[in-house]
Design a protein around this motif. Structure first.
Motif, PDB file in Angstrom:
ATOM      1  N   TRP A  18       0.824  -1.207   0.000  1.00 43.77           N
ATOM      2  CA  TRP A  18       0.000   0.000   0.000  1.00 43.77           C
ATOM      3  C   TRP A  18       0.857   1.257   0.000  1.00 43.77           C
ATOM      4  N   VAL A  19       1.993   1.213   0.685  1.00 45.90           N
ATOM      5  CA  VAL A  19       2.915   2.359   0.660  1.00 45.90           C
ATOM      6  C   VAL A  19       3.447   2.558  -0.759  1.00 45.90           C
ATOM      7  N   ALA A  20       3.780   1.468  -1.427  1.00 46.41           N
ATOM      8  CA  ALA A  20       4.274   1.566  -2.804  1.00 46.41           C
ATOM      9  C   ALA A  20       3.195   2.149  -3.722  1.00 46.41           C
ATOM     10  N   VAL A  21       1.969   1.705  -3.550  1.00 43.62           N
ATOM     11  CA  VAL A  21       0.868   2.248  -4.356  1.00 43.62           C
ATOM     12  C   VAL A  21       0.688   3.733  -4.055  1.00 43.62           C
ATOM     13  N   ALA A  22       0.790   4.104  -2.790  1.00 43.69           N
ATOM     14  CA  ALA A  22       0.640   5.513  -2.414  1.00 43.69           C
ATOM     15  C   ALA A  22       1.738   6.365  -3.040  1.00 43.69           C
ATOM     16  N   ILE A  23       2.938   5.833  -3.135  1.00 48.17           N
ATOM     17  CA  ILE A  23       4.039   6.584  -3.760  1.00 48.17           C
ATOM     18  C   ILE A  23       3.760   6.793  -5.243  1.00 48.17           C
ATOM     19  N   VAL A  24       3.260   5.765  -5.918  1.00 47.98           N
ATOM     20  CA  VAL A  24       2.936   5.906  -7.342  1.00 47.98           C
ATOM     21  C   VAL A  24       1.810   6.926  -7.524  1.00 47.98           C
ATOM     22  N   VAL A  25       0.781   6.847  -6.692  1.00 48.42           N
ATOM     23  CA  VAL A  25      -0.327   7.801  -6.791  1.00 48.42           C
ATOM     24  C   VAL A  25       0.172   9.213  -6.516  1.00 48.42           C
ATOM     25  N   ALA A  26       1.050   9.365  -5.526  1.00 45.13           N
ATOM     26  CA  ALA A  26       1.593  10.694  -5.214  1.00 45.13           C
ATOM     27  C   ALA A  26       2.409  11.241  -6.382  1.00 45.13           C
ATOM     28  N   SER A  27       3.148  10.385  -7.069  1.00 44.80           N
ATOM     29  CA  SER A  27       3.928  10.870  -8.213  1.00 44.80           C
ATOM     30  C   SER A  27       3.013  11.268  -9.366  1.00 44.80           C
ATOM     31  N   ILE A  28       1.910  10.555  -9.544  1.00 47.13           N
ATOM     32  CA  ILE A  28       0.953  10.925 -10.589  1.00 47.13           C
ATOM     33  C   ILE A  28       0.275  12.248 -10.242  1.00 47.13           C
ATOM     34  N   VAL A  29      -0.147  12.390  -8.992  1.00 46.23           N
ATOM     35  CA  VAL A  29      -0.775  13.641  -8.555  1.00 46.23           C
ATOM     36  C   VAL A  29       0.214  14.791  -8.692  1.00 46.23           C
ATOM     37  N   GLY A  30       1.459  14.556  -8.308  1.00 46.11           N
ATOM     38  CA  GLY A  30       2.484  15.588  -8.437  1.00 46.11           C
ATOM     39  C   GLY A  30       2.707  16.002  -9.879  1.00 46.11           C
ATOM     40  N   TYR A  32       0.500  16.140 -12.251  1.00 50.83           N
ATOM     41  CA  TYR A  32      -0.582  17.028 -12.675  1.00 50.83           C
ATOM     42  C   TYR A  32      -0.671  18.296 -11.831  1.00 50.83           C
ATOM     43  N   TYR A  33      -0.180  18.266 -10.610  1.00 47.72           N
ATOM     44  CA  TYR A  33      -0.256  19.439  -9.742  1.00 47.72           C
ATOM     45  C   TYR A  33       0.788  20.490 -10.116  1.00 47.72           C
ATOM     46  N   PHE A  34       2.009  20.049 -10.377  1.00 46.17           N
ATOM     47  CA  PHE A  34       3.110  20.971 -10.655  1.00 46.17           C
ATOM     48  C   PHE A  34       3.179  21.309 -12.147  1.00 46.17           C
ATOM     49  N   THR A  35       2.136  21.926 -12.657  1.00 45.66           N
ATOM     50  CA  THR A  35       2.071  22.223 -14.088  1.00 45.66           C
ATOM     51  C   THR A  35       3.010  23.354 -14.494  1.00 45.66           C
ATOM     52  N   TRP A  36       3.470  24.160 -13.543  1.00 43.45           N
ATOM     53  CA  TRP A  36       4.346  25.274 -13.892  1.00 43.45           C
ATOM     54  C   TRP A  36       5.774  24.824 -14.161  1.00 43.45           C
ATOM     55  N   TYR A  37       6.110  23.598 -13.809  1.00 44.69           N
ATOM     56  CA  TYR A  37       7.430  23.069 -14.158  1.00 44.69           C
ATOM     57  C   TYR A  37       7.380  22.502 -15.579  1.00 44.69           C
ATOM     58  N   SER A  38       8.547  22.338 -16.171  1.00 43.81           N
ATOM     59  CA  SER A  38       8.588  21.785 -17.526  1.00 43.81           C
ATOM     60  C   SER A  38       8.179  20.320 -17.508  1.00 43.81           C
ATOM     61  N   ASP A  39       7.792  19.836 -18.680  1.00 42.10           N
ATOM     62  CA  ASP A  39       7.379  18.433 -18.794  1.00 42.10           C
ATOM     63  C   ASP A  39       8.517  17.491 -18.436  1.00 42.10           C
ATOM     64  N   LEU A  40       9.732  17.871 -18.770  1.00 36.18           N
ATOM     65  CA  LEU A  40      10.880  17.009 -18.474  1.00 36.18           C
ATOM     66  C   LEU A  40      11.028  16.800 -16.977  1.00 36.18           C
ATOM     67  N   VAL A  41      10.914  17.855 -16.191  1.00 36.91           N
ATOM     68  CA  VAL A  41      11.048  17.746 -14.743  1.00 36.91           C
ATOM     69  C   VAL A  41       9.916  16.897 -14.170  1.00 36.91           C
ATOM     70  N   ARG A  42       8.721  17.111 -14.683  1.00 30.57           N
ATOM     71  CA  ARG A  42       7.582  16.342 -14.174  1.00 30.57           C
ATOM     72  C   ARG A  42       7.698  14.862 -14.519  1.00 30.57           C
ATOM     73  N   VAL A  43       8.143  14.551 -15.733  1.00 27.15           N
ATOM     74  CA  VAL A  43       8.310  13.149 -16.122  1.00 27.15           C
ATOM     75  C   VAL A  43       9.432  12.501 -15.314  1.00 27.15           C
ATOM     76  N   LEU A  44      10.528  13.220 -15.117  1.00 25.98           N
ATOM     77  CA  LEU A  44      11.611  12.688 -14.292  1.00 25.98           C
ATOM     78  C   LEU A  44      11.129  12.430 -12.869  1.00 25.98           C
ATOM     79  N   GLY A  45      10.294  13.327 -12.360  1.00 30.21           N
ATOM     80  CA  GLY A  45       9.725  13.121 -11.031  1.00 30.21           C
ATOM     81  C   GLY A  45       8.875  11.868 -10.971  1.00 30.21           C
TER      82      GLY A  45
END
Length: 124
Positions: A18-30, A32-45
């Protein structure tokens, strides 16, 4: 006593997954949330988030079994005798030839059946 250990480990394994799933969900939410960063930074995240989630998931019993399966699959792929370039080209040419022959056959059959239906219905 062994039953308690098994129950505790299964509970811990479930919590780890469940922690692993939460980390994946948090990275997906991040992503879409951090739209002001470039796509490269968001994909790397997201890649880092998924990598951390995999590292966390491997710590569970299910993760260790899955990792063993992946390692076994890699071993089997290394044992495969891959065809040479010449064999690949020859096989591809044969497949293309058979497809073309079948396409012409089906086209001719369609023309013949269309003509025969037109003849039977009196539209010719």
């Amino acid at each position: 006593m062994a039953t308690q250990d098994k129950q505790a480990s299964s509970w811990l394994d479930a919590a780890i997954m469940w922690v692993a799933v939460a980390i994946v969900v948090a990275s997906i939410v991040g992503y879409y949330y951090f739209t002001w960063y470039s796509d490269l930074v968001r994909v790397l995240g997201m890649i880092v988030g998924v990598g951390v989630a995999v590292l966390v998931a491997v710590q569970s019993q299910f993760g260790r079994i899955a990792w063993g399966y992946v390692q076994g699959s890699r071993t089997e792929v290394r044992r495969v005798v891959w065809p040479t370039r010449k064999e690949t080209v020859q096989t591809t040419a044969m497949v293309v030839l058979v497809v073309l022959i079948l396409a012409v056959f089906i086209w001719a059959l369609d023309i013949l059946l269309g003509w025969s239906v037109s003849l039977l219905t009196g539209r010719l």
